[in-house]
Design a protein around this motif. Structure first.
Motif, PDB file in Angstrom:
ATOM      1  N   ILE A  27       0.824  -1.377  -0.075  1.00  0.00           N
ATOM      2  CA  ILE A  27      -0.009  -0.060   0.044  1.00  0.00           C
ATOM      3  C   ILE A  27       0.843   1.276   0.023  1.00  0.00           C
ATOM      4  O   ILE A  27       1.660   1.204   0.819  1.00  0.00           O
ATOM      5  CB  ILE A  27      -1.006   0.054   1.252  1.00  0.00           C
ATOM      6  CG1 ILE A  27      -1.800  -1.282   1.365  1.00  0.00           C
ATOM      7  CG2 ILE A  27      -1.935   1.252   1.033  1.00  0.00           C
ATOM      8  CD1 ILE A  27      -2.689  -1.612   0.182  1.00  0.00           C
ATOM      9  N   LYS A  28       0.585   2.161  -0.846  1.00  0.00           N
ATOM     10  CA  LYS A  28       1.536   3.316  -1.120  1.00  0.00           C
ATOM     11  C   LYS A  28       0.405   4.703  -1.139  1.00  0.00           C
ATOM     12  O   LYS A  28      -0.722   4.672  -1.369  1.00  0.00           O
ATOM     13  CB  LYS A  28       2.355   3.467  -2.287  1.00  0.00           C
ATOM     14  CG  LYS A  28       3.285   2.454  -2.267  1.00  0.00           C
ATOM     15  CD  LYS A  28       4.051   2.518  -3.406  1.00  0.00           C
ATOM     16  CE  LYS A  28       5.226   1.384  -3.591  1.00  0.00           C
ATOM     17  NZ  LYS A  28       5.978   1.529  -4.801  1.00  0.00           N
ATOM     18  N   ASP A  29       1.096   6.006  -0.723  1.00  0.00           N
ATOM     19  CA  ASP A  29       0.070   6.968  -0.889  1.00  0.00           C
ATOM     20  C   ASP A  29       0.426   7.338  -2.182  1.00  0.00           C
ATOM     21  O   ASP A  29       1.324   7.368  -3.241  1.00  0.00           O
ATOM     22  CB  ASP A  29       1.063   8.081   0.037  1.00  0.00           C
ATOM     23  CG  ASP A  29       0.411   9.515   0.008  1.00  0.00           C
ATOM     24  OD1 ASP A  29      -0.550   9.652   0.577  1.00  0.00           O
ATOM     25  OD2 ASP A  29       0.728  10.196  -1.169  1.00  0.00           O
ATOM     26  N   GLN A  30      -0.886   7.808  -2.704  1.00  0.00           N
ATOM     27  CA  GLN A  30      -1.200   8.263  -4.396  1.00  0.00           C
ATOM     28  C   GLN A  30      -0.161   9.255  -4.812  1.00  0.00           C
ATOM     29  O   GLN A  30       0.143   9.027  -6.018  1.00  0.00           O
ATOM     30  CB  GLN A  30      -2.514   8.780  -4.574  1.00  0.00           C
ATOM     31  CG  GLN A  30      -2.876   8.503  -5.837  1.00  0.00           C
ATOM     32  CD  GLN A  30      -4.424   8.878  -6.163  1.00  0.00           C
ATOM     33  OE1 GLN A  30      -5.096   9.934  -5.709  1.00  0.00           O
ATOM     34  NE2 GLN A  30      -5.098   8.018  -6.737  1.00  0.00           N
ATOM     35  N   LEU A  97      -2.625   2.093  -4.602  1.00  0.00           N
ATOM     36  CA  LEU A  97      -2.364   3.486  -4.232  1.00  0.00           C
ATOM     37  C   LEU A  97      -3.651   4.191  -3.480  1.00  0.00           C
ATOM     38  O   LEU A  97      -4.840   4.065  -4.210  1.00  0.00           O
ATOM     39  CB  LEU A  97      -2.042   4.235  -5.357  1.00  0.00           C
ATOM     40  CG  LEU A  97      -0.911   4.030  -6.425  1.00  0.00           C
ATOM     41  CD1 LEU A  97      -0.935   4.616  -7.426  1.00  0.00           C
ATOM     42  CD2 LEU A  97       0.301   4.006  -5.646  1.00  0.00           C
ATOM     43  N   LEU A  98      -3.529   4.817  -2.422  1.00  0.00           N
ATOM     44  CA  LEU A  98      -4.581   5.162  -1.458  1.00  0.00           C
ATOM     45  C   LEU A  98      -4.471   6.680  -1.587  1.00  0.00           C
ATOM     46  O   LEU A  98      -3.634   7.415  -1.511  1.00  0.00           O
ATOM     47  CB  LEU A  98      -4.301   4.717   0.125  1.00  0.00           C
ATOM     48  CG  LEU A  98      -4.847   3.536   0.307  1.00  0.00           C
ATOM     49  CD1 LEU A  98      -4.699   3.360   1.926  1.00  0.00           C
ATOM     50  CD2 LEU A  98      -6.101   2.927  -0.255  1.00  0.00           C
ATOM     51  N   ALA A  99      -5.773   7.458  -1.826  1.00  0.00           N
ATOM     52  CA  ALA A  99      -5.761   8.712  -1.942  1.00  0.00           C
ATOM     53  C   ALA A  99      -6.341   9.414  -0.562  1.00  0.00           C
ATOM     54  O   ALA A  99      -7.236   8.882   0.168  1.00  0.00           O
ATOM     55  CB  ALA A  99      -6.835   9.347  -3.061  1.00  0.00           C
ATOM     56  N   GLU A 100      -5.777  10.511  -0.131  1.00  0.00           N
ATOM     57  CA  GLU A 100      -6.230  10.968   1.136  1.00  0.00           C
ATOM     58  C   GLU A 100      -7.709  11.549   0.801  1.00  0.00           C
ATOM     59  O   GLU A 100      -8.206  11.964  -0.423  1.00  0.00           O
ATOM     60  CB  GLU A 100      -5.297  12.266   1.346  1.00  0.00           C
ATOM     61  CG  GLU A 100      -3.835  12.108   1.839  1.00  0.00           C
ATOM     62  CD  GLU A 100      -3.039  13.289   2.180  1.00  0.00           C
ATOM     63  OE1 GLU A 100      -3.389  14.272   1.422  1.00  0.00           O
ATOM     64  OE2 GLU A 100      -2.390  13.002   3.057  1.00  0.00           O
ATOM     65  N   SER A 101      -8.562  11.415   1.843  1.00  0.00           N
ATOM     66  CA  SER A 101      -9.773  11.923   1.892  1.00  0.00           C
ATOM     67  C   SER A 101      -9.900  13.280   1.839  1.00  0.00           C
ATOM     68  O   SER A 101      -9.033  14.079   2.378  1.00  0.00           O
ATOM     69  CB  SER A 101     -10.553  11.237   2.954  1.00  0.00           C
ATOM     70  OG  SER A 101     -10.231  11.702   4.222  1.00  0.00           O
ATOM     71  N   GLU A 102     -10.957  13.924   1.145  1.00  0.00           N
ATOM     72  CA  GLU A 102     -10.982  15.229   0.844  1.00  0.00           C
ATOM     73  C   GLU A 102     -11.110  15.843   2.227  1.00  0.00           C
ATOM     74  O   GLU A 102     -10.793  17.101   2.537  1.00  0.00           O
ATOM     75  CB  GLU A 102     -12.243  15.597  -0.090  1.00  0.00           C
ATOM     76  CG  GLU A 102     -12.056  15.289  -1.257  1.00  0.00           C
ATOM     77  CD  GLU A 102     -13.301  15.707  -2.247  1.00  0.00           C
ATOM     78  OE1 GLU A 102     -14.146  16.610  -1.711  1.00  0.00           O
ATOM     79  OE2 GLU A 102     -12.912  15.314  -3.475  1.00  0.00           O
TER      80      GLU A 102
END
Length: 729
Positions: A27-30, A97-102
């Motif tokens: 798992i990585k930061d987008q 890739l995980l995206a930070e929530s708005e």
């Protein structure tokens, strides 16, 4: 033979059911492509669960064959559902890739340190009050930010007037003059302008409040001994946003306001407008107001220009006009007679013009020029006395942020001009005072390793202050250092300290209480100096998929030398002088947050403050300061649907200026909000147990014609209920 065939069939069935013996995922930061540690991964409908390690990788064994759905969850990031058909052939780990929530993006980046780092990677200890909490507190008190600060651990809002409800802010028990208030980094709320500052900052346009406790002089100079509170405004996005609020309370307050913003490729704007009306309110029927009759109005337009991808220009102007009248309820309601004539009026105009230009010299480096001019005029009247003054403040700051490998370097300089003029007063008693400051500063933030980060800074201020009676030049060299160490993904610690100073001022919490009457001009008073620091330990963990726990334990210490103290001469006049006896504040804060299934949130905060002034006689404890405070809040929330909360606050005994002690007290509050599409309806019950000072003893002493007032140490207005409607477009 038959038994062998049955055994082979069972073996084949077992292999088909658990065809995927080992499955790996990373798992990585987008955005940054950095690996994420502690991510929870579940196989839907099963008991199979795993978490990523320090390298961002997790391994599964014996996932059932067939169509399965992986559920990936990590605090601050949007949840992902990954459908897969097992067994899966792998030559390497599956990368997700995980995206930070708005909702989290605005919460994790801090601007007060000027490095635009995430709060987790900033060595300086910064507390943030997030947009969600600001929105909740706006429901309780849309007029100003006092409720936001009052309910924060280690911070108190000190009421300074029994009849007009003026107030100042304290951090770690130190007087309000030691805390620097900023709006988007502009220091426009000091000196004479500080008396009504927190009552004239609306929360409707705020995205975040950033609090740095302890000495913070490297970037912000004079006045940041106890700390800095920076109110960060929202910036426009391509999608237009318009928010409106209408609020009404049982104590006679009405709030009507709105905030709108939008931008395109080259141009953007934001606009805040708010009107507040308060009827004179006398809860204990003693003929004196607990809340003054008030009319105030704020309008704050800002224009944003984006000539190219590298440059941004922001021009703003905030205007506030306020009229407050308290005192004898008959006088306030225009029914004065021979037996009713006491009043206190506060009429003020505040106008702040700002210009902010930033230019990216390359992808990572930033040149920034900020300048502001603040005009503040205030008149105070009581029977047979009036005080009129004007404060001019000009501020210019030029800084350059340079990012190199593992380091952020900031170099800057600023000029501050502050001038107070008392009107309609003879020269021998005029409280005129001028301060000119030129400062140079530098700060380095160094990622020595992935676990250890160091921030060090140095500031030199050249200060010239004067009035008709004396003038003085002083030079202050102010080092500061902070360090962050991450032991692992759960434990981290910060430690920091530095020097500070505060130039002389007549405008303090004590002098506010008697409207500066019989107060002599400053004469031969020098600046106060300080040193101090903070240290904390943080722990954050998840228990299963439903629980998240975070703990913070912080210790603080500040020592102020050359303190200015208020004295009274034989003729009854008040004046300030320096003392060689120190003021010391030490203690600790404990904060805990527990989240269950993202619906239930429990917040708990405890503050122990032992602050003493050696120059005080008999009792050394700083007045109107509880040693123990406890904050509790329980919130249930279904996002964009419904929320409700229950709050409780305990305040310990406090010493008054007459050396007597107050009683400890509890106060409780309740709030609820329901969302119907673009409309939400809210109700609040603040202090619904009706804790108020007049239940212990009358606040007003003496006759109606010549009253005196006790020190204010708890609520004067009692319980408050309010309800309103918000519209978000």
């Amino acid at each position: 033979m038959q038994k062998i065939i049955v055994l082979l069939c069972a073996l084949v069935c077992t292999v088909s059911a658990y065809a995927q013996e080992t499955f790996k995922i990373i798992i990585k930061d987008q955005k940054s492509k950095s690996t994420l540690n502690g991510v929870t991964i579940l196989v839907k409908g099963t008991n199979v669960i795993a978490k990523t390690g320090e390298n961002g990788t997790a391994s599964f064994n014996n996932i059932p064959a067939g169509n399965q759905t992986l559920i990936i969850r990590y605090v601050g990031y949007a949840e992902q559902l990954i459908p897969l058909n097992f067994p899966v052939k792998q030559t390497g780990p599956l990368e997700i890739l995980l995206a930070e929530s708005e909702d989290e993006l605005e919460e994790v980046i801090v601007s007060s340190t000027r490095t635009s780092r995430s709060i987790q990677n900033t060595p300086t200890r910064v507390e943030t009050i997030e947009l969600e909490e600001i929105d909740e507190k706006s429901n309780m008190r849309p007029a100003n930010v006092s409720m936001i600060l009052h309910e924060s651990t280690g911070i108190s809002v000190q009421q300074t007037s029994a009849t007009s409800a003026n107030a100042s802010i304290r951090i770690q028990g130190l007087d309000g003059r030691y805390t620097q208030l900023l709006k988007d980094g502009y220091a426009s709320f000091g000196n004479f302008a500080s008396g009504l500052s927190i009552l004239e900052i609306p929360p409707l346009d705020l995205s975040q409040v950033e609090i740095i406790k302890g000495p913070s002089s490297t970037l912000y100079g004079a006045g940041a001994i106890a700390g800095v509170v920076n109110f960060i405004s929202r910036t426009p996005k391509e999608k237009a946003e318009f928010n409106f609020i209408l609020n009404q309370s049982n104590v006679g307050q009405t709030n009507i306001g709105g905030f709108g913003m939008q931008r395109n490729k080259k141009f953007g704007y934001s606009l805040l407008a708010l009107a507040n009306f308060q009827k004179a309110y006398d809860v204990d029927k003693d003929d004196f107001t607990e809340l003054p009759k008030t009319k105030d109005f704020t309008i704050h337009p800002k224009l944003f220009f984006y000539p190219n991808e590298k440059a941004t220009l922001i021009i703003g102007n905030a205007f506030t006009k306020s009229d407050r009248t308290g005192g004898d309820i008959f006088v306030v309601n225009n029914d004065a007679d021979a037996a009713h004539r006491y009043f206190e009026t506060n009429n003020s105009i505040r106008n702040t013009s700002t210009l902010d230009f930033s230019y990216k010299t390359n992808e990572k480096d930033l040149l920034r020029v900020k300048t502001s001019f603040n005009y503040f005029k205030r008149g105070i009247s009581i029977p047979d006395y009036r005080f009129d003054g004007i404060n001019y403040n000009a501020y210019t700051d030029i800084s350059y942020l340079k990012n190199i490998k593992n380091q952020s370097l900031i170099f800057g300089a600023n000029l501050v001009y502050d001038d107070f003029i008392e009107q309609n007063q003879k020269l021998s008693l005029a409280k005129n005072f001028t301060t000119k400051t030129g400062g140079l500063y530098a700060q380095q933030t160094w990622d020595i390793t992935t676990k250890f980060k160091l921030e060090s800074g140095l500031r030199a201020d050249f200060v010239h202050y004067f009035n008709a009676f004396y003038r003085k030049n002083e030079v202050f060299v102010l080092p500061r250092v902070s360090a962050l160490y991450k032991f692992n993904d759960k434990w981290s610690s910060r430690i920091g300290g530095g020097l500070g100073y505060k130039t002389p001022t007549l405008f303090t919490e004590q002098t506010e209480t008697f409207q500066y009457q019989n107060l002599l001009p400053l004469n031969n008073v020098k600046a106060e100096k300080s040193y101090g620091g903070t240290a904390d330990v943080n722990y954050k963990t998840s228990i299963g998929d439903d629980w998240m726990i975070s703990l913070n334990q912080m210790f603080f210490y500040t020592r102020i030398t050359n303190s200015t103290i208020l004295l009274q001469d034989a003729t009854g006049y008040f004046y300030f002088d320096n003392t060689n006896l120190p003021v010391q504040s030490l203690g600790f804060e404990t904060n805990a947050k527990i989240i269950f299934k993202e619906y239930f949130k429990l917040f708990a905060g405890y503050t122990f403050t032992n602050a003493k002034a050696d120059y005080l006689s008999v009792v050394k404890d700083i007045r109107l300061l509880p040693k123990n405070k406890l904050n509790l809040a329980l919130l249930y929330e279904k996002e964009r649907n419904f929320k409700m909360g229950l709050e409780g606050y305990f305040t310990d005994r406090q010493y008054l200026y007459n050396n007597q002690q107050t009683s400890p007290f509890w106060e409780f509050g309740f709030m609820a909000e329901k969302v119907f599409g673009k409309i939400s309806v809210f109700i609040n019950a603040e202090n619904f147990t009706d804790t108020r000072q007049s239940r212990y003893k009358s606040v007003v002493n003496g006759s109606h014609l010549n009253p005196s007032f006790d020190d204010i140490w708890t609520h004067t207005e009692g319980r408050t209920f309010n309800a309103g409607i918000k519209l978000k477009l």
